[in-house]
Write an enzyme that holds these catalytic residues in place. Structure first.
Site, PDB file in Angstrom:
ATOM      1  N   ARG A  37      33.125  43.850 108.273  1.00  0.00           N
ATOM      2  CA  ARG A  37      33.258  42.633 107.515  1.00  0.00           C
ATOM      3  C   ARG A  37      33.103  43.815 106.083  1.00  0.00           C
ATOM      4  O   ARG A  37      33.059  42.992 105.481  1.00  0.00           O
ATOM      5  CB  ARG A  37      32.052  41.635 108.153  1.00  0.00           C
ATOM      6  CG  ARG A  37      32.490  40.695 109.311  1.00  0.00           C
ATOM      7  CD  ARG A  37      33.293  39.606 108.877  1.00  0.00           C
ATOM      8  NE  ARG A  37      33.212  38.873 109.989  1.00  0.00           N
ATOM      9  CZ  ARG A  37      32.706  38.383 109.870  1.00  0.00           C
ATOM     10  NH1 ARG A  37      31.280  37.476 109.213  1.00  0.00           N
ATOM     11  NH2 ARG A  37      32.652  36.825 111.251  1.00  0.00           N
ATOM     12  N   ASP A 141      23.547  25.834 102.023  1.00  0.00           N
ATOM     13  CA  ASP A 141      23.556  27.277 102.904  1.00  0.00           C
ATOM     14  C   ASP A 141      23.775  28.493 101.892  1.00  0.00           C
ATOM     15  O   ASP A 141      23.024  27.965 101.209  1.00  0.00           O
ATOM     16  CB  ASP A 141      25.857  27.682 103.190  1.00  0.00           C
ATOM     17  CG  ASP A 141      26.271  28.223 103.852  1.00  0.00           C
ATOM     18  OD1 ASP A 141      26.340  27.716 105.576  1.00  0.00           O
ATOM     19  OD2 ASP A 141      26.335  29.314 103.766  1.00  0.00           O
TER      20      ASP A 141
END
Length: 273
Positions: A37, A141
């Site tokens: 990532r 979020d």
């Protein structure tokens, strides 16, 4: 250009930083995931190694890089009407109770697929006369980047593969020309959904109360102690008798709040203290 290796030392530094700051838990088995990532980000920044990257993340003026790292480490695939049994259960419950007011919270909304899926369902139930017109959906979020995308409400058409043609026609606009292959939520739907940034591992100011809460496919990022704390913190915003949804693969998380199991990943908050 060769991929920059991630040493155990650098991995531990990033893992400690993520856990201490936002509650994310990364055991040794997540090292390859973290590397995949973040490695490309180091190359784009022109950094020599992961220790330099951690130094940047820990600096007072990181240029927003810490938030970028959180985004990269927490963003997963999502799509509309994921785990359809939950939406079927919600529909059956609302058709039974026929509420005139309804507040729904998508507590880990990512790009907004879940929030807009819920809004589609509620709009259709209102049209059928099963619920009143006073309903709303809140999506939160930790990632600013995904929330900015959610507000726009534009998605690759494949993400809506489980949306019926009738719903697509009622609630979506298909892109043409340069926008072919994209779908945008109609304004009438977007105006019923609000989005905001929220760290579930920190104290939550009163947001609700809500009648329905989705907390799906986010607990996998937390250790056991943090999972329980997050669930209780979120459930404090849910009305007694309200519906609570976790990802079906996440099982039942131990928490202090009394819950009744309705189906895999679906619960009702009990009315007793």
């Amino acid at each position: 250009m060769a991929t920059i290796p991630l040493s155990d030392r650098s991995f531990s530094r990033i893992a400690r930083l993520m856990h201490g700051s936002v509650g994310l838990s990364y055991g040794p088995n997540k090292k390859s995931l973290m590397h995949s990532r973040l490695a490309g980000r180091l190359q784009r920044l022109g950094l020599r190694g992961f220790d330099d990257y951690v130094d940047l993340l820990e600096s007072a003026d990181d240029g927003g890089e810490f938030q970028m790292a959180v985004d990269l480490l927490t963003t997963n695939e999502t799509y509309f009407f994921r785990e359809p049994a939950h939406f079927a259960l919600l529909q059956a419950e609302l058709q039974r109770t026929r509420p005139q007011q309804l507040a729904v919270w998508s507590a880990a909304s990512s790009f907004g697929d879940e929030a807009y899926s819920t809004a589609m369902l509620l709009a259709d139930l209102e049209m059928m006369g099963c619920i009143g017109p006073d309903w709303s959906v809140l999506g939160t979020d930790i990632s600013e980047r995904v929330l900015q995308s959610a507000v726009q409400g534009i998605y690759p058409a494949d993400r809506l593969r489980d949306v019926t043609p009738q719903r697509l026609k009622r609630h979506c606009l298909r892109g043409e020309g340069d926008s072919e292959g994209l779908v945008q939520m109609r304004e009438t739907l977007r105006e019923r959904v609000r989005f905001g940034q929220l760290n579930l591992c920190a104290a939550i100011e009163p947001l609700g109360p809500f009648d329905v809460v989705f907390l799906r496919n986010v607990l996998l990022y937390f250790d056991a102690k943090t999972k329980s704390a997050v669930v209780d913190r979120v459930l404090a915003q849910l009305r007694p008798g309200g519906l609570f949804f976790l990802g079906t693969a996440e099982g039942r998380v131990p928490c202090k709040t009394p819950l009744t199991v309705l189906a895999p990943g679906a619960f009702r908050k009990e009315t007793r203290p």
